[in-house]
Scaffold this motif. Structure first.
Motif, PDB file in Angstrom:
ATOM      1  N   LEU A 138      26.262  46.013 -38.502  1.00  0.00           N
ATOM      2  CA  LEU A 138      25.751  46.155 -39.775  1.00  0.00           C
ATOM      3  C   LEU A 138      24.333  45.704 -39.954  1.00  0.00           C
ATOM      4  CD1 LEU A 138      29.068  44.260 -41.250  1.00  0.00           C
ATOM      5  CD2 LEU A 138      28.515  46.769 -41.670  1.00  0.00           C
ATOM      6  N   PRO A 139      23.922  46.276 -41.277  1.00  0.00           N
ATOM      7  CA  PRO A 139      22.593  45.574 -41.793  1.00  0.00           C
ATOM      8  C   PRO A 139      22.523  44.139 -41.601  1.00  0.00           C
ATOM      9  CG  PRO A 139      23.244  47.451 -42.934  1.00  0.00           C
ATOM     10  CD  PRO A 139      24.322  46.993 -42.116  1.00  0.00           C
ATOM     11  N   ASP A 140      21.404  43.321 -41.396  1.00  0.00           N
ATOM     12  CA  ASP A 140      21.397  42.138 -41.451  1.00  0.00           C
ATOM     13  C   ASP A 140      21.842  41.215 -42.671  1.00  0.00           C
ATOM     14  OD1 ASP A 140      20.485  42.029 -38.853  1.00  0.00           O
ATOM     15  OD2 ASP A 140      18.257  41.895 -39.273  1.00  0.00           O
ATOM     16  N   ASP A 141      21.533  42.074 -44.081  1.00  0.00           N
ATOM     17  CA  ASP A 141      21.706  41.178 -45.032  1.00  0.00           C
ATOM     18  C   ASP A 141      23.340  40.994 -45.548  1.00  0.00           C
ATOM     19  OD1 ASP A 141      21.678  43.895 -45.432  1.00  0.00           O
ATOM     20  OD2 ASP A 141      21.056  44.017 -47.599  1.00  0.00           O
ATOM     21  N   GLN A 142      23.948  42.288 -45.076  1.00  0.00           N
ATOM     22  CA  GLN A 142      25.337  42.389 -45.149  1.00  0.00           C
ATOM     23  C   GLN A 142      25.893  41.543 -44.137  1.00  0.00           C
ATOM     24  OE1 GLN A 142      26.246  46.517 -45.051  1.00  0.00           O
ATOM     25  NE2 GLN A 142      24.660  47.187 -46.492  1.00  0.00           N
ATOM     26  N   LYS A 143      25.611  41.615 -42.959  1.00  0.00           N
ATOM     27  CA  LYS A 143      26.265  40.899 -41.771  1.00  0.00           C
ATOM     28  C   LYS A 143      26.274  39.400 -42.068  1.00  0.00           C
ATOM     29  CE  LYS A 143      24.067  40.367 -37.940  1.00  0.00           C
ATOM     30  NZ  LYS A 143      23.249  41.047 -36.703  1.00  0.00           N
ATOM     31  N   GLU A 144      25.056  38.909 -42.792  1.00  0.00           N
ATOM     32  CA  GLU A 144      24.956  37.542 -43.030  1.00  0.00           C
ATOM     33  C   GLU A 144      26.158  37.123 -44.136  1.00  0.00           C
ATOM     34  OE1 GLU A 144      21.535  36.662 -45.189  1.00  0.00           O
ATOM     35  OE2 GLU A 144      21.166  34.768 -44.454  1.00  0.00           O
ATOM     36  N   MET A 154      32.818  30.457 -47.012  1.00  0.00           N
ATOM     37  CA  MET A 154      32.094  29.772 -48.112  1.00  0.00           C
ATOM     38  C   MET A 154      32.511  30.666 -49.360  1.00  0.00           C
ATOM     39  SD  MET A 154      28.611  29.578 -45.858  1.00  0.00           S
ATOM     40  CE  MET A 154      27.383  29.254 -47.271  1.00  0.00           C
ATOM     41  N   SER A 155      32.173  30.144 -50.497  1.00  0.00           N
ATOM     42  CA  SER A 155      32.149  30.805 -51.766  1.00  0.00           C
ATOM     43  C   SER A 155      31.342  31.924 -52.165  1.00  0.00           C
ATOM     44  CB  SER A 155      32.706  29.902 -52.681  1.00  0.00           C
ATOM     45  OG  SER A 155      31.382  29.156 -53.315  1.00  0.00           O
ATOM     46  N   PHE A 156      31.269  32.640 -52.956  1.00  0.00           N
ATOM     47  CA  PHE A 156      30.015  33.608 -53.200  1.00  0.00           C
ATOM     48  C   PHE A 156      29.013  32.892 -54.058  1.00  0.00           C
ATOM     49  CE2 PHE A 156      33.221  36.955 -52.380  1.00  0.00           C
ATOM     50  CZ  PHE A 156      32.431  37.843 -51.689  1.00  0.00           C
ATOM     51  N   LYS A 157      29.600  31.756 -54.618  1.00  0.00           N
ATOM     52  CA  LYS A 157      28.310  30.851 -55.263  1.00  0.00           C
ATOM     53  C   LYS A 157      27.509  30.117 -54.190  1.00  0.00           C
ATOM     54  CE  LYS A 157      27.951  27.509 -58.788  1.00  0.00           C
ATOM     55  NZ  LYS A 157      28.438  26.342 -59.509  1.00  0.00           N
ATOM     56  N   THR A 163      21.452  31.960 -49.669  1.00  0.00           N
ATOM     57  CA  THR A 163      20.726  33.335 -49.366  1.00  0.00           C
ATOM     58  C   THR A 163      19.646  33.600 -50.472  1.00  0.00           C
ATOM     59  OG1 THR A 163      22.255  34.649 -49.908  1.00  0.00           O
ATOM     60  CG2 THR A 163      22.548  34.362 -47.845  1.00  0.00           C
ATOM     61  N   ASP A 164      19.557  32.781 -51.527  1.00  0.00           N
ATOM     62  CA  ASP A 164      18.797  33.050 -52.722  1.00  0.00           C
ATOM     63  C   ASP A 164      18.810  34.449 -53.303  1.00  0.00           C
ATOM     64  OD1 ASP A 164      17.272  30.752 -52.966  1.00  0.00           O
ATOM     65  OD2 ASP A 164      15.713  31.150 -51.241  1.00  0.00           O
ATOM     66  N   VAL A 165      19.801  34.802 -53.446  1.00  0.00           N
ATOM     67  CA  VAL A 165      20.135  35.874 -54.186  1.00  0.00           C
ATOM     68  C   VAL A 165      21.424  35.764 -55.190  1.00  0.00           C
ATOM     69  CG1 VAL A 165      19.613  37.546 -52.506  1.00  0.00           C
ATOM     70  CG2 VAL A 165      22.206  36.834 -52.655  1.00  0.00           C
ATOM     71  N   SER A 166      21.446  36.422 -56.029  1.00  0.00           N
ATOM     72  CA  SER A 166      22.461  36.371 -57.193  1.00  0.00           C
ATOM     73  C   SER A 166      24.062  36.601 -56.511  1.00  0.00           C
ATOM     74  CB  SER A 166      22.164  37.377 -58.488  1.00  0.00           C
ATOM     75  OG  SER A 166      22.446  38.612 -58.159  1.00  0.00           O
TER      76      SER A 166
END
Lengths: 194, 49
Positions: A138-144, A154-157, A163-166
């Motif tokens: 998978l692409p790195d951001d999705q894999k992470e 971990m929770s999405f929050k 990861t410093d994203v919303s």
């Protein structure tokens, strides 16, 4: 056997005085009644046979030890012994309930061993390693996001903070990660079931 | 449909039950083998086969 006309009291005293045949007459006279009484409580031939035998073993021992006082109540006395043994039987069964398989129902059809056998453990290991290899593609951001959510629980929050994203972006990456995994699985016909 | 009156009821079947011959024989043999020995107000059981 010739029908004996002596009373129970006479037979009991003859038995106590060493006449073994008197016991035979007593058993013959009362066996049906005592046996039926026990059976009417336990509804099992084998158990009835056992309790009947234990009853008369107690009778024989008591008579030979001279513990029985003849008051013309031989049968009620034997019935009382049988009754007590029936109660003992049910007490014992309550402490250790026994389940018997019937013809139409077997307990092992509903009770199964939940642990995996050797073959299924190997398959489980293979499936898990296949999934890990797919995740690596998978692409790195999705894999992470997927690793944080599924493996680190971990929770999405928490993911969004780390990861410093919303949160919405983290949710979107997770969604795409799963869509991409499904695509690859379908494309290569990978079987991931045990 | 006619009712079957000839069939014996459950309670009648129970009333006719009797122990196996082996059980009765065992008890008679047990009785013959068992002897109680009195000794100084003590009672000992001996099973002589």
């Amino acid at each position: 056997m010739k029908q004996n006309t002596h009373t129970d009291a006479v037979l009991v005293s003859a038995y106590i005085n060493g006449d073994e045949s008197a016991l035979s007459h007593l058993i013959t006279r009362h066996k049906q009644r005592i046996y039926s009484f026990i059976y009417s409580k336990v509804y099992n031939r084998d158990i009835t046979e056992d309790i009947f035998q234990d009853t008369f073993i107690k009778v024989i021992r008591s008579l030979k030890r001279g513990k029985y006082n003849e008051e013309g109540k031989f049968l009620p006395w034997v019935m009382r012994i049988a009754h007590n043994l029936v109660i003992d039987h049910f007490r014992k069964n309550n402490r250790m309930p026994k389940f018997e398989n019937k013809d139409d129902f077997n307990i092992f059809s509903v009770l199964s061993d939940g642990s995996l056998n050797a073959e299924k453990q190997i398959i489980k290991g293979q499936v898990e390693s296949d999934v890990r290899r797919l995740i690596e593609e998978l692409p790195d951001d999705q894999k992470e996001v997927l690793i944080m959510r599924i493996y680190k629980e971990m929770s999405f929050k928490e993911i969004s903070l780390q990861t410093d994203v919303s949160i919405n972006t983290a949710l979107g990456r997770m969604r795409y990660a799963l869509i991409n995994l499904r695509k690859v699985i379908d494309k290569h016909n990978i079987v991931l079931t045990n | 449909m006619q009712k079957m009156y000839s069939k014996t009821s459950h309670s009648e079947q129970v009333a006719k039950m009797a122990p196996k011959d082996e059980t009765v024989k065992f008890l008679l043999d047990y009785s013959k083998a068992l002897s109680v020995i009195d000794y100084n107000k003590l009672k000992f059981e001996a099973l002589l086969n």
